[in-house]
Design an enzyme around this catalytic site. Structure first.
Site, PDB file in Angstrom:
ATOM      1  N   LYS A   1       0.825  -1.221   0.000  1.00  0.00           N
ATOM      2  CA  LYS A   1       0.000   0.000   0.000  1.00  0.00           C
ATOM      3  C   LYS A   1       0.854   1.264   0.000  1.00  0.00           C
ATOM      4  CE  LYS A   1      -2.202  -0.835   3.881  1.00  0.00           C
ATOM      5  NZ  LYS A   1      -1.487  -2.066   4.265  1.00  0.00           N
ATOM      6  N   ARG A  37      -8.299   1.553  10.327  1.00  0.00           N
ATOM      7  CA  ARG A  37      -7.864   0.183  10.601  1.00  0.00           C
ATOM      8  C   ARG A  37      -8.849  -0.572  11.474  1.00  0.00           C
ATOM      9  NH1 ARG A  37      -2.052   1.066   9.479  1.00  0.00           N
ATOM     10  NH2 ARG A  37      -0.928  -0.887   9.605  1.00  0.00           N
ATOM     11  N   ARG A  44      11.701  -6.342   3.685  1.00  0.00           N
ATOM     12  CA  ARG A  44      11.586  -4.897   3.452  1.00  0.00           C
ATOM     13  C   ARG A  44      12.719  -4.117   4.137  1.00  0.00           C
ATOM     14  NH1 ARG A  44       5.819  -2.330   4.302  1.00  0.00           N
ATOM     15  NH2 ARG A  44       5.969  -3.224   6.378  1.00  0.00           N
ATOM     16  N   ARG A  94      12.506  -1.602   9.493  1.00  0.00           N
ATOM     17  CA  ARG A  94      11.531  -1.104  10.464  1.00  0.00           C
ATOM     18  C   ARG A  94      11.532  -1.992  11.696  1.00  0.00           C
ATOM     19  NH1 ARG A  94       5.845   0.128   7.493  1.00  0.00           N
ATOM     20  NH2 ARG A  94       5.109  -0.784   9.434  1.00  0.00           N
ATOM     21  N   ARG A 135       0.805  -8.197  13.789  1.00  0.00           N
ATOM     22  CA  ARG A 135       0.167  -7.273  12.844  1.00  0.00           C
ATOM     23  C   ARG A 135      -0.818  -8.008  11.939  1.00  0.00           C
ATOM     24  NH1 ARG A 135       5.330  -4.976  10.352  1.00  0.00           N
ATOM     25  NH2 ARG A 135       4.027  -3.647   9.034  1.00  0.00           N
TER      26      ARG A 135
HETATM   27  P1  AMP Z   1       1.951   0.996   8.797  1.00  0.00           P
HETATM   28  O1  AMP Z   1       3.095   1.866   8.430  1.00  0.00           O
HETATM   29  O2  AMP Z   1       0.661   1.426   8.159  1.00  0.00           O
HETATM   30  O3  AMP Z   1       2.237  -0.471   8.586  1.00  0.00           O
HETATM   31  O4  AMP Z   1       1.714   1.182  10.373  1.00  0.00           O
HETATM   32  C1  AMP Z   1       2.724   0.825  11.286  1.00  0.00           C
HETATM   33  C2  AMP Z   1       2.152   0.760  12.696  1.00  0.00           C
HETATM   34  O5  AMP Z   1       1.651   2.048  13.064  1.00  0.00           O
HETATM   35  C3  AMP Z   1       0.976  -0.180  12.884  1.00  0.00           C
HETATM   36  O6  AMP Z   1       1.373  -1.516  13.113  1.00  0.00           O
HETATM   37  C4  AMP Z   1       0.295   0.431  14.104  1.00  0.00           C
HETATM   38  O7  AMP Z   1       1.022   0.129  15.279  1.00  0.00           O
HETATM   39  C5  AMP Z   1       0.460   1.919  13.835  1.00  0.00           C
HETATM   40  N1  AMP Z   1      -0.664   2.458  13.044  1.00  0.00           N
HETATM   41  C6  AMP Z   1      -0.624   2.966  11.776  1.00  0.00           C
HETATM   42  N2  AMP Z   1      -1.837   3.359  11.376  1.00  0.00           N
HETATM   43  C7  AMP Z   1      -2.675   3.088  12.410  1.00  0.00           C
HETATM   44  C8  AMP Z   1      -4.076   3.258  12.605  1.00  0.00           C
HETATM   45  N3  AMP Z   1      -4.861   3.755  11.650  1.00  0.00           N
HETATM   46  N4  AMP Z   1      -4.585   2.875  13.820  1.00  0.00           N
HETATM   47  C9  AMP Z   1      -3.812   2.362  14.775  1.00  0.00           C
HETATM   48  N5  AMP Z   1      -2.503   2.174  14.645  1.00  0.00           N
HETATM   49  C10 AMP Z   1      -1.928   2.529  13.482  1.00  0.00           C
END
Ligand code: AMP
Length: 209
Positions: free
Chosen positions: A14, A89, A123, A156, A167
């Site tokens: 994404k 989410r 990644r 990361r 996750r």
């Molecule tokens: P991402 O970069 O989208 O994979 O997000 C990395 C981490 O950030 C996730 O595993 C959550 O811990 C947190 N996170 C990102 N977006 C959200 C969201 N909309 N709600 C809650 N936690 C989020």
């Protein structure tokens, strides 16, 4: 004006696609994950609270995520529309988004779970410029170095095996139900997220017209 949501499991690509498509559409790419990681780097009070949840692969509490997103949506560039990546989410966040803006299109990134784990653990990214690599499908020209600025690549801290497992289960339980939520409104476009990034970009461009 376009209000687009990219929905799908972690590791489906994404972020990579949102960066590309937002450039082409001329709308900002809003990644709550990126906004949260920036807050963690800055060690703001919100960042300090979010950090432990993120490392463990859990969702950050809704009120914190909404605070950071609402603030970002106030910026003038969001008046043209936006591309949301990683938000909403869960159903509570989707309902909160409905109060902030109308959602025109939801692109659902479909990919088998076996591929997701592989993509996340492979990644790497450049902390300087944010470019994302994959050691198998999109390796840097010089191993361990960014193509753009030559800086060292990093992983990361939630792309580790334990956090990845959490996750994926958070996705199944909290996020996947959003597919039904949006299908009922007829705004979902299904994207086959397998294959090379360029192939996925082409599919997205085709469905977005
Ligand atoms: P991402 O970069 O989208 O994979 O997000 C990395 C981490 O950030 C996730 O595993 C959550 O811990 C947190 N996170 C990102 N977006 C959200 C969201 N909309 N709600 C809650 N936690 C989020």
């Amino acid at each position: 004006m376009a209000h687009i949501v990219f929905l799908g499991p972690p590791g489906a690509g994404k972020g990579t696609q949102a960066a590309e498509i937002s450039l082409r559409m001329g709308v900002p790419h809003l990644s709550t994950g990126e906004l949260l990681r920036a807050a963690v780097r800055e060690e703001s009070p919100l960042g300090r609270e979010a950090d432990a949840h993120m490392r463990a692969g859990r969702l950050v509490p809704d009120d914190l995520v909404l605070e950071i997103l609402t603030e970002r949506l106030r910026a003038p560039d969001c008046r043209k529309g936006f591309l949301l990546d990683g938000f909403p989410r869960n159903v509570a966040q989707a309902e909160a988004l409905d109060r902030l803006a109308s959602v025109d299109r939801v692109l659902y990134f479909d990919l088998p779970e076996s591929v997701l784990t592989e993509r996340m653990t492979q990644r790497r990214h450049c902390p300087q410029c944010g470019t994302v690599y994959n050691l198998t499908t999109r390796p840097p020209k010089v191993p361990g170095r960014c193509d753009h600025d030559g800086g060292p690549l990093a992983q990361r801290n939630d792309d580790t095996e334990g956090a990845v497992r959490t996750r994926l289960s958070v996705y199944r339980e909290a996020t996947r139900p959003l597919l039904e939520y949006y299908r009922k409104r007829n705004v979902v476009l299904d994207i086959d997220a397998s294959g090379r990034p360029e192939e996925v970009t082409a599919r997205i461009r085709r469905v977005l017209g």
